[in-house]
Write a protein that holds these residues in place. Structure first.
Motif, mmCIF file in Angstrom:
data_model
loop_
_atom_site.group_PDB
_atom_site.id
_atom_site.type_symbol
_atom_site.label_atom_id
_atom_site.label_comp_id
_atom_site.label_asym_id
_atom_site.label_seq_id
_atom_site.Cartn_x
_atom_site.Cartn_y
_atom_site.Cartn_z
ATOM 1 N N ALA A 298 -9.559 -0.065 2.439
ATOM 2 C CA ALA A 298 -8.744 0.928 3.299
ATOM 3 C C ALA A 298 -7.552 -0.132 3.828
ATOM 4 N N VAL A 299 -7.991 -1.242 4.591
ATOM 5 C CA VAL A 299 -6.831 -1.983 5.053
ATOM 6 C C VAL A 299 -6.058 -2.435 4.136
ATOM 7 N N TRP A 300 -6.387 -2.575 2.948
ATOM 8 C CA TRP A 300 -5.414 -3.109 1.778
ATOM 9 C C TRP A 300 -4.399 -1.842 1.631
ATOM 10 N N LYS A 301 -4.919 -0.897 1.436
ATOM 11 C CA LYS A 301 -4.125 0.524 0.977
ATOM 12 C C LYS A 301 -2.966 0.624 2.122
ATOM 13 N N THR A 302 -3.660 0.805 3.346
ATOM 14 C CA THR A 302 -2.832 0.862 4.734
ATOM 15 C C THR A 302 -1.684 -0.275 4.896
ATOM 16 N N ASP A 303 -2.239 -1.417 4.691
ATOM 17 C CA ASP A 303 -1.049 -2.486 5.046
ATOM 18 C C ASP A 303 -0.106 -2.546 3.769
ATOM 19 N N ARG A 304 -0.377 -2.075 2.562
ATOM 20 C CA ARG A 304 0.735 -1.855 1.516
ATOM 21 C C ARG A 304 1.569 -0.660 1.771
ATOM 22 N N GLU A 305 1.084 0.358 2.214
ATOM 23 C CA GLU A 305 1.973 1.713 2.681
ATOM 24 C C GLU A 305 2.951 1.365 3.754
ATOM 25 N N GLN A 306 2.486 0.728 4.961
ATOM 26 C CA GLN A 306 3.269 0.145 6.059
ATOM 27 C C GLN A 306 4.337 -0.629 5.765
ATOM 28 N N ALA A 307 3.767 -1.835 4.867
ATOM 29 C CA ALA A 307 4.749 -2.864 4.712
ATOM 30 C C ALA A 307 6.061 -2.752 3.797
ATOM 31 N N GLY A 308 5.665 -2.052 2.514
ATOM 32 C CA GLY A 308 6.656 -1.773 1.893
ATOM 33 C C GLY A 308 6.881 -3.017 0.861
ATOM 34 N N PRO A 309 7.682 -2.458 -0.099
ATOM 35 C CA PRO A 309 8.023 -3.735 -1.109
ATOM 36 C C PRO A 309 8.793 -5.147 -0.498
ATOM 37 N N GLY A 310 8.457 -6.211 -0.906
ATOM 38 C CA GLY A 310 9.248 -7.429 -0.408
ATOM 39 C C GLY A 310 8.791 -8.191 0.869
ATOM 40 N N ARG A 311 7.940 -7.550 1.526
ATOM 41 C CA ARG A 311 7.429 -7.867 3.066
ATOM 42 C C ARG A 311 5.952 -8.166 2.832
ATOM 43 N N PRO A 312 5.839 -9.431 3.200
ATOM 44 C CA PRO A 312 4.402 -10.171 3.170
ATOM 45 C C PRO A 312 3.459 -9.370 3.991
ATOM 46 N N ARG A 313 1.986 -9.343 3.406
ATOM 47 C CA ARG A 313 1.205 -8.721 4.440
ATOM 48 C C ARG A 313 0.061 -9.743 4.929
ATOM 49 N N LEU A 314 -0.352 -10.257 5.956
ATOM 50 C CA LEU A 314 -1.210 -11.220 6.146
ATOM 51 C C LEU A 314 -2.685 -10.397 6.709
ATOM 52 N N ARG A 315 -3.741 -10.832 6.055
ATOM 53 C CA ARG A 315 -4.973 -10.402 6.403
ATOM 54 C C ARG A 315 -5.964 -11.422 5.908
ATOM 55 N N THR A 316 -6.935 -11.379 6.787
ATOM 56 C CA THR A 316 -8.079 -12.241 6.749
ATOM 57 C C THR A 316 -9.591 -11.774 6.607
ATOM 58 N N PHE A 317 -9.952 -12.071 5.214
ATOM 59 C CA PHE A 317 -11.389 -11.318 4.853
ATOM 60 C C PHE A 317 -12.424 -12.399 4.555
ATOM 61 N N GLN A 318 -13.589 -11.890 4.715
ATOM 62 C CA GLN A 318 -14.951 -12.817 4.267
ATOM 63 C C GLN A 318 -15.232 -12.488 3.030
ATOM 64 N N VAL A 319 -15.020 -13.596 1.968
ATOM 65 C CA VAL A 319 -15.276 -13.084 0.678
ATOM 66 C C VAL A 319 -16.371 -14.052 0.028
ATOM 67 N N ARG A 320 -17.176 -13.162 -0.836
ATOM 68 C CA ARG A 320 -18.271 -13.951 -1.473
ATOM 69 C C ARG A 320 -17.754 -14.515 -2.648
ATOM 70 N N CYS A 321 -18.203 -15.896 -3.052
ATOM 71 C CA CYS A 321 -17.458 -16.521 -4.228
ATOM 72 C C CYS A 321 -18.568 -16.357 -5.220
#
Length: 686
Positions: free
Chosen positions: A616-639
């Protein structure tokens, strides 16, 4: 005695009303006289030829003889009549016979037919018929040849009884020469009609017509001319005649007669072919439509001792399709005039049909050729689209061009504008011819760079986007092969004309094709070659662009792969297309593990709640930022090894919807941050 003297006339009157005949008994009973008397008089009448007798069983049946008095017979018939006695002496002839034979009665009466030396009846054929004559008449056709031609008579040899009872023969001659000829002519026209009907596309109808006309009217020349309506010319399609006459004519006019063409736009020349019957033509100068010097025409006429020419138009359905001409010795009569006119009318219809059939076949052939060309271009277009980069496109272009022009050698070249040079990339044609060519010029051509400046000097027209002609093999090789070697190759291989066509695109000329014919004549299929060259130009441009793109992509990936940060490229449909080494080192996942975003989220966020939140966060950030603008988010990821890491995501959406994402491991940074926050909180409590 008076009754006995009148009895023959009474018997004849009785028989006149009984056409089927009467027996002796029936005649005697009707006349009231004895059988012996009737029998005696019937025998006398039979000898005199006044009654005929037929034997029916044991009885004799008498009837009136159907005879005409000789004097009357000789007068009313138009046939030639000669009466012979038993010794074949001439007893009588009619006036028609005397006029026909140019003889008098005094010359003939009393002579035998052998002594009189009469034409026709004194021939062996006629004598055989006369000598073999018995009781029945004989009919025979007698052929008689003389200096002015061949004549035919039908001879009837009729047994004859004279009034004194002596036997003889009457010869009735009918002149059937003309009848034998409306029969011979009909047989001729029937045969030619069958020949016209049975002709196929390989038969030369013009040669056939000229040859048949020459058979009917042998002389100097016979020709058949056909009108080309589009160019308004008359073309001599066939010329037949005396070989010497043809040779002399060609010597004086300075060219081959067959195939000569004359303009027909002038009223006085066009009128020559508008005749529906044979007419005597003008002098040779006008017959040649004033295209040949008058002096030369006069020399031809003088050499022949004078020429009379007859013309007749080939007319079909009220339309002039051409003409025929017959040249004979001046002053001689044209033979078979009526038959020639009938044959020309017959030939006009057949030739008109031939012309119509040829046009139809040509139209169908053009349509079929267009279909083949469209199929060819459709196939080559698909081949260019589906062609792998590993395929030798230059050799493919050469092969397809050789399909269009089999009698040729194809050269495919590329142009390097930066280096200002051109190189041969493919040579296609007959293997033996190519080997002989390369042996003479001393090089294999493939890959040899030729300076662009020399190509321009050769006049090959590299700036054009149409087919151009390359005057010689020396020009085809851009003056880089010694000229004497090029001339030697042209001579030994029998090379013909050369042609070229550039590969043109938006960026200019990228190369060219050179076609060297191995036969005389012109280049065929020009339009298809033009269209195919355009296809090849686009295909070469696409391949060059694709090569540039691949090189650009390789450089881009090399840059990404050498980056210390983990990175991934994700298509707009969610497919992962590239992961660098740092990504695999960081997470342990490869492209096989996470081909799509769905696979990534399932592995990186095994907890469903955390996964839904991350998506949900990924989709929301993408829609709000638009093309060409970086989006910074931090997640806890399992390797992949089961450990969890704190990752800072930096996704950027590119112009085509692709995403470029970098990943930074901030696990230690967050641990230190949390430790400092805890220590600060402890100090505050103290």
């Amino acid at each position: 005695m008076q009754e006995e003297h009148d009895l023959p006339n009474r018997i004849l009157r009785a028989l006149r009303f009984r056409p089927k005949g009467m027996t002796i008994t029936e005649v005697a009973k009707q006349l009231g006289v004895t059988r012996n008397s009737v029998s005696k008089h019937l025998e006398i009448l039979q000898v005199a030829g006044k009654v005929d007798v037929r034997q029916i069983g044991n009885a004799k049946l008498y009837s009136l003889a159907q005879r005409v008095p000789i004097s009357a017979f000789l007068c009313f018939t138009k046939n030639l009549i000669i009466i012979l006695d038993a010794d074949q002496r001439i007893v009588q002839v009619n006036d028609q016979c005397l006029r026909h034979l140019l003889r008098s009665k005094d010359d003939l009466i009393g002579r035998t037919i052998q002594e009189a030396a009469l034409p026709v009846v004194s021939s062996p054929e006629a004598l055989a018929v006369i000598e073999g004559l018995e009781r029945e008449q004989v009919v025979a056709d007698i052929r008689y040849a003389r200096d002015d031609g061949e004549f035919f008579y039908q001879m009837q040899a009729i047994p004859t009884t004279f009034e004194d009872g002596e036997k003889g023969c009457t010869l009735v001659l009918e002149d059937i020469t003309e009848r034998k000829r409306y029969v011979s002519d009909m047989e001729f026209l029937a045969r030619t009609g069958r020949d016209f009907r049975d002709m196929d596309v390989t038969d030369d109808i013009y040669q056939y017509v000229a040859q048949e006309l020459y058979t009917l009217a042998p002389g100097f020349l016979v020709w058949v001319g056909i009108i080309d309506e589009s160019d308004q010319i008359l073309i001599l399609k066939s010329v037949v005649g005396n070989p010497v006459a043809i040779a002399v004519t060609e010597q004086f006019v300075g060219m081959k007669v067959e195939g000569m063409a004359f303009p027909i736009t002038k009223a006085d020349t066009a009128e020559l072919i508008r005749h529906l019957k044979l007419v005597k033509g003008p002098p040779l100068y006008r017959l040649m439509h004033m295209e040949i010097p008058e002096e030369s025409c006069q020399q031809v006429e003088e050499a022949a001792g004078g020429i009379d020419t007859y013309l007749m138009g080939l007319v079909s359905r009220g339309r002039i399709v051409g003409d025929v001409g017959i040249s004979i010795q001046a002053g001689t009569e044209l033979p078979n005039r009526g038959l020639i006119e009938a044959f020309v009318r017959q030939a006009a219809i057949a030739i008109d049909r031939k012309i119509a059939d040829d046009r139809l076949r040509q139209s169908l052939a053009r349509e079929q050729e267009q279909v083949r060309n469209l199929l060819f271009l459709s196939r080559t277009a698909m081949d260019f689209i589906e062609m792998e980069d590993s395929v030798d496109i230059y050799h493919y272009i050469g092969d397809r061009l050789h399909d269009l022009t089999p009698d040729s050698i194809i050269f495919v070249c590329t142009l390097d504008a930066e280096r200002r040079e051109i190189r041969f990339r493919g040579v296609v044609g007959d293997r033996e011819q190519i080997e002989r060519l390369q042996g003479v010029i001393g090089t294999e051509l493939i890959g040899i760079p030729f300076p662009l400046s020399e190509m321009l000097l050769s006049g090959s027209g590299v700036s054009t986007d149409r087919i151009f002609e390359s005057p010689s093999l020396y020009d085809t090789f851009f003056h880089q092969i010694p000229e004497e070697h090029c001339v030697q190759a042209e001579t030994e291989l029998g090379l013909g004309r050369g042609f070229g066509r550039n590969f043109s695109c938006r960026e200019g000329v990228s190369g060219c094709i050179m076609i060297k014919l191995t036969r005389p004549g012109d280049l065929a299929n020009r339009e298809v070659i033009e269209a195919f060259a355009n296809q090849a130009s686009v295909a070469l441009l696409r391949r060059r662009a694709r090569g540039n793109l691949l090189r650009s992509e390789r450089r881009f990936r090399d840059v990404i792969d050498s980056s210390p940060f983990a990175a991934a490229i994700i298509d707009s449909d969610g497919r992962y297309t590239y992961l660098n080494r740092a990504f695999t080192d960081l997470f342990g996942y490869t492209l096989e593990d996470i081909p799509t975003g769905k696979n990534w989220f399932r592995l990186a966020f095994p907890d469903p709640v955390c996964r839904r939140k991350a998506i949900a966060v990924w989709k929301t950030d993408r829609e709000q930022a638009g093309p060409g603008r970086p989006r910074l988010r931090t997640f806890q990821v399992r390797c992949r090894d089961g450990k969890e890491k704190t990752i800072r995501f930096s996704p950027v959406e590119l112009s085509d919807g692709t995403e470029y994402v970098t990943y930074e491991d901030v696990t230690e940074e967050r641990r230190v941050y949390r430790t400092l926050v805890g220590e600060i909180a402890g100090l505050r409590k103290k």
